[in-house]
Design an enzyme around this catalytic site. Structure first.
Site, PDB file in Angstrom:
ATOM      1  N   LYS A   1       0.804  -1.198   0.046  1.00 24.50           N
ATOM      2  CA  LYS A   1       0.074  -0.036   0.057  1.00 24.50           C
ATOM      3  C   LYS A   1       0.986   1.153  -0.129  1.00 24.50           C
ATOM      4  CE  LYS A   1      -3.462  -2.673   0.164  1.00 24.50           C
ATOM      5  NZ  LYS A   1      -2.928  -4.028   0.344  1.00 24.50           N
TER       6      LYS A   1
ATOM      7  N   TYR B   1     -11.455 -15.064   3.705  1.00 21.94           N
ATOM      8  CA  TYR B   1     -10.712 -13.842   4.358  1.00 21.94           C
ATOM      9  C   TYR B   1     -10.355 -13.914   5.530  1.00 21.94           C
ATOM     10  CZ  TYR B   1      -8.834  -9.346   4.700  1.00 21.94           C
ATOM     11  OH  TYR B   1      -7.883  -8.153   5.011  1.00 21.94           O
TER      12      TYR B   1
ATOM     13  N   TYR C   1      -2.488 -12.384   3.718  1.00 27.04           N
ATOM     14  CA  TYR C   1      -2.327 -12.465   2.057  1.00 27.04           C
ATOM     15  C   TYR C   1      -0.930 -13.236   1.783  1.00 27.04           C
ATOM     16  CZ  TYR C   1      -5.305  -8.261   2.476  1.00 27.04           C
ATOM     17  OH  TYR C   1      -6.089  -7.579   3.008  1.00 27.04           O
TER      18      TYR C   1
HETATM   19  C1  LIG Z   1      -3.587  -5.037   0.268  1.00 25.12           C
HETATM   20  C2  LIG Z   1      -2.577  -6.486   0.416  1.00 25.12           C
HETATM   21  C3  LIG Z   1      -2.591  -7.298  -0.653  1.00 25.12           C
HETATM   22  C4  LIG Z   1      -3.366  -7.391  -1.937  1.00 25.12           C
HETATM   23  O1  LIG Z   1      -3.184  -6.172  -2.973  1.00 25.12           O
HETATM   24  P1  LIG Z   1      -4.322  -5.660  -3.645  1.00 25.12           P
HETATM   25  O2  LIG Z   1      -3.880  -4.512  -4.590  1.00 25.12           O
HETATM   26  O3  LIG Z   1      -5.499  -5.189  -2.682  1.00 25.12           O
HETATM   27  O4  LIG Z   1      -5.132  -6.483  -4.376  1.00 25.12           O
HETATM   28  C5  LIG Z   1      -1.618  -8.216  -0.668  1.00 25.12           C
HETATM   29  N1  LIG Z   1      -0.827  -8.268   0.395  1.00 25.12           N
HETATM   30  C6  LIG Z   1      -0.926  -7.566   1.577  1.00 25.12           C
HETATM   31  C7  LIG Z   1      -0.129  -7.862   2.513  1.00 25.12           C
HETATM   32  C8  LIG Z   1      -1.829  -6.389   1.157  1.00 25.12           C
HETATM   33  O5  LIG Z   1      -2.041  -5.670   2.436  1.00 25.12           O
END
Ligand SMILES: *Cc1c(COP(=O)(O)O)cnc(C)c1O
Length: 331
Positions: free
Chosen positions: A49, A258, A284
């Site tokens: 991000k 999720y 993630y």
């Molecule tokens: C937000 C996030 C993702 C996914 O990225 P997107 O662009 O939202 O699809 C993957 N890994 C982590 C650790 C994240 O915080």
């Protein structure tokens, strides 16, 4: 590069390193595996991000905004990095978080508080449904708020991953990857990488590992990514028309949904930690790496391939999932 004309605030340290995971490859008897370390972007413990926020908050600053509103889950890495970025830019930060306020703030939520953000608990509405209401309140109180979309996944967020492909190109030069594997959840990373692949004429296959079942999505996630890729290329003056065929979104590993950690994530986290000394996160990157390991074991990705795993961050969530991660199988 065409991304240069968009205002940008420097929030992290780039380029992030690319490292080779020799011991993990060896353990799996698999292909060469490399890793792009976006967990090391530096902003408030890092993550993907940071890239998006450089352009999104660049726009907010250019518009003279004095506050930001965004949304996510209680353990949102996006919210945590937004809170830190807002603090550094002297902006008030409002976070709309899904669920109810827990008794104890851990992981990302603890960091949201340390960075001084204002928290709004939204129950079932974990994707920012309550943002307009808070926007109105801030306006009324004389503020100039800026809305950062869920996950930072709009055209400006995706644009940052077009620039990230250029960054990668400048780092690796002669390496030709056959696959790039990453966690895909709100679409900005995926859409940006798709455009970057096309723009730089790369042959690698982009495999987004879907993180979220998406039961409550208004638009199916695969459609959303394509739409975002097309809107972003339009903003960049590229006349790309992506269709579903250009997209690989692997939904085989969403498991119980999720943020629900199972054996797949546990094994991927412990293997990566114990072979490479690198930390993945439970929501993630643990899931995405679990997907990569499974694709290697089942021969979807084979020994002659050369894979780049894009580490998108998420480390603080480890501390909020201690009950799922404290006793891991030995390897
Ligand atoms: C937000 C996030 C993702 C996914 O990225 P997107 O662009 O939202 O699809 C993957 N890994 C982590 C650790 C994240 O915080």
């Amino acid at each position: 590069m065409m991304t240069k004309k968009f205002p940008k605030e420097e929030l992290g340290f780039f380029p992030t390193p690319v490292v080779k995971l020799s011991r993990l490859s060896e353990y799996l008897g698999g292909p060469e595996i490399f890793m792009k370390r976006d967990d090391m972007t530096g902003l408030a413990l890092g993550g993907n991000k940071t890239r998006k926020l450089e352009y999104i908050l660049g726009d907010a600053v250019a518009q003279g905004c004095d506050s930001v509103i965004t949304a996510g889950a209680a353990q949102s890495n996006h919210c945590r990095q937004t809170a830190a970025a807002a603090a550094s830019l002297n902006m008030e930060c409002h976070l709309v978080l899904g669920g109810e306020e827990p008794v104890e703030a851990k992981g990302n939520l603890l960091l949201d508080q340390i960075f001084g953000s204002h928290l709004h608990w939204a129950g079932q509405n974990r994707k920012g449904e309550d943002i307009p209401q808070i926007y109105k309140q801030l306006k009324k109180s004389g503020k100039k708020p800026y809305v950062v979309p869920y996950g930072g996944s709009n055209e400006l967020g995706a644009l940052s991953f077009v620039a990230a492909v250029e960054e990668l190109e400048s780092q690796i030069k002669d390496e030709q990857f056959t696959h790039i594997v990453f966690a895909s959840s709100s679409g900005g990373t995926h859409a940006g990488l798709m455009i970057g692949k096309k723009l730089y004429g790369k042959g690698f296959k982009l495999i987004g590992i879907n993180i979220d079942k998406g039961e409550t999505d208004e638009i199916p996630f695969d459609h959303y990514i394509i739409e975002l890729a097309n809107k972003t290329s339009n903003m960049l003056g590229l006349k790309y028309e992506f269709t579903q065929e250009a997209l690989t979104l692997n939904s085989d590993y969403v498991g119980q949904g999720y943020g629900v950690v199972g054996k797949l994530e546990q094994e991927a986290i412990s293997l990566t930690a114990r072979t490479e000394g690198i930390l993945l996160d439970p929501v993630y990157t643990g899931r995405a790496m679990g997907g990569l390991i499974d694709m290697i074991r089942t021969g979807i990705i084979n020994k002659n391939d050369k894979v780049l795993f894009w580490h998108t961050g998420g480390a603080p969530a480890v501390f909020a999932y201690s009950d799922k991660l404290h006793l891991m199988p030995q390897i």
